[in-house]
Design an enzyme around this catalytic site. Sequence first.
Site, short mmCIF file in Angstrom:
data_model
loop_
_atom_site.label_atom_id
_atom_site.label_comp_id
_atom_site.label_asym_id
_atom_site.label_seq_id
_atom_site.Cartn_x
_atom_site.Cartn_y
_atom_site.Cartn_z
N CYS A 50 16.31 78.85 27.57
CA CYS A 50 16.65 80.21 26.95
C CYS A 50 16.23 81.37 27.88
O CYS A 50 16.88 82.29 27.77
CB CYS A 50 15.81 80.76 25.58
SG CYS A 50 14.27 80.50 25.71
N ARG A 52 16.09 80.73 31.55
CA ARG A 52 16.18 80.25 32.67
C ARG A 52 17.71 79.40 32.95
O ARG A 52 17.68 78.59 31.94
CB ARG A 52 15.26 79.93 33.90
CG ARG A 52 14.69 78.45 33.29
CD ARG A 52 13.76 78.30 34.30
NE ARG A 52 12.35 79.07 34.00
CZ ARG A 52 11.84 79.88 34.76
NH1 ARG A 52 12.60 80.00 35.83
NH2 ARG A 52 11.04 80.48 34.35
N GLN A 120 10.40 70.62 29.40
CA GLN A 120 11.97 70.82 29.84
C GLN A 120 12.18 70.15 31.32
O GLN A 120 13.29 69.68 31.52
CB GLN A 120 12.34 72.41 29.74
CG GLN A 120 12.16 72.75 28.16
CD GLN A 120 11.93 74.18 28.05
OE1 GLN A 120 11.27 74.82 28.95
NE2 GLN A 120 12.44 74.91 26.86
N LYS A 192 11.81 86.18 13.45
CA LYS A 192 11.07 85.45 14.64
C LYS A 192 9.77 85.54 14.72
O LYS A 192 9.10 84.41 14.85
CB LYS A 192 11.97 86.15 15.85
CG LYS A 192 11.20 85.38 17.22
CD LYS A 192 12.12 86.22 18.49
CE LYS A 192 11.40 85.27 19.69
NZ LYS A 192 12.05 86.14 20.91
#
Length: 430
Positions: A50, A52, A120, A192
């Site tokens: 989210c 890069r 990731q 959020k």
Amino acid sequence: MNIVVVGLSHKTAPVEIREKLSIPTPQMEAAIAHLCSYPHVEEATILSTCNRLEVYVVVSETDQGVREVTQFLADYGKLSMQQLRPYLFILLHQDAVMHLMRVSAGLDSLVLGEGQILSQVKHTHKVGQQYNGIKRILNHLFKQAITAGKRVRTETSIGTGAVSISSAAVELAQIKAENLASCRIVLLGAGKMARLVVQHLLSKGATQICIVNRSIEGARELAKQFKDVELKLHTMPDMMQMISNCDLVFTATAATEPLLDRAKLEAILEPHQFLQLFDIAVPRNVHADVNELTNVQAFNVDDLKAVVAQNQESRRKMAMEAEVILDQEVEAFESWWRSLETVSTISDLRDKVEAIREQELEKALSRLGSEFGEKHQEIIEALTRGIVNKILHDPMVQLRAQQDIEARRHAMQTLRTLFNLEAASNEQFS
């Protein structure tokens, strides 16, 4: 060959640009295949989060390879080169290597030292291998970067300490309550910030969590993100009843006026019932007058900011320690790269000199006669090999040790020219 990274991140591009260039996992196979189809791209993989989008490639010609990757990004995002170029960063070889190390260690993240980025990077490595984008060079680079990320997290404490208001609220609650698993918790809101509170509460062992939200649909959407736990869901009319049976309250709604005040709490709390409130909303969801109640303790955003600032400063100091570890890992990769790049030149030089040695040895042995030659062949063979090895030793050591990329390539080209290695190599395959 050169290693290049072309990309954009939270540091270089606004979210509306990053959204256009987000590449979900189901589209990775086609994207990697597209990159590898370019004439100057030898290897490719893509790190997409989210915050890069980074394309890692090995290129046979740097300028052309960069143009091809940039064109791919413009086409994918449906942007013109003029629109895209201001948001891109381009890093070459050692800068690209160090960048991936820093990303893997969490030093380039929005939250310094965050842990999710390492998984990731691992995913990017796995996907790149799965879709044949990662070969020898990127495979070694990503393995080294993953090692670097693990070392930084085990040899420093950069990932510890709350660095967001949500995590600080939960951390403070844990300090005050000692055991969150035994606490009955009410959370007001389902946005959020509320999601982050639930995430942190679960990571600290909390199990009894009740979500109170304006709409039950919003509460259900939040609960869907945590399928492994059972969250109790209620709407605002049930708020005071839920609070009357809890130990901790977290508030994270968009209400413009306080939802809780002294009068409301006084009406529902037993005389000796202790309640702690953690208000992470702005404007505040909890009125300041609740602190007038002796059995109520309330903390707001300003109380939590001090905790966040202290932890951020601590992480900055640890980041300096982490940079030392990353320098070591970059040097380890560079040593491997130098040895890899010099292999073909060293191999060709050895082959040429060995061919000369064998020819000259054969001539010498034939002149010496069969009787003498057979009797002393082993000694003469060892002598000629020893001479060859000693002559080649220093050039090979110096070539491998040369750290400057351009100087090393110049030295290799000089060797190839002086010893006419291109011709020797062509003869082998003719």
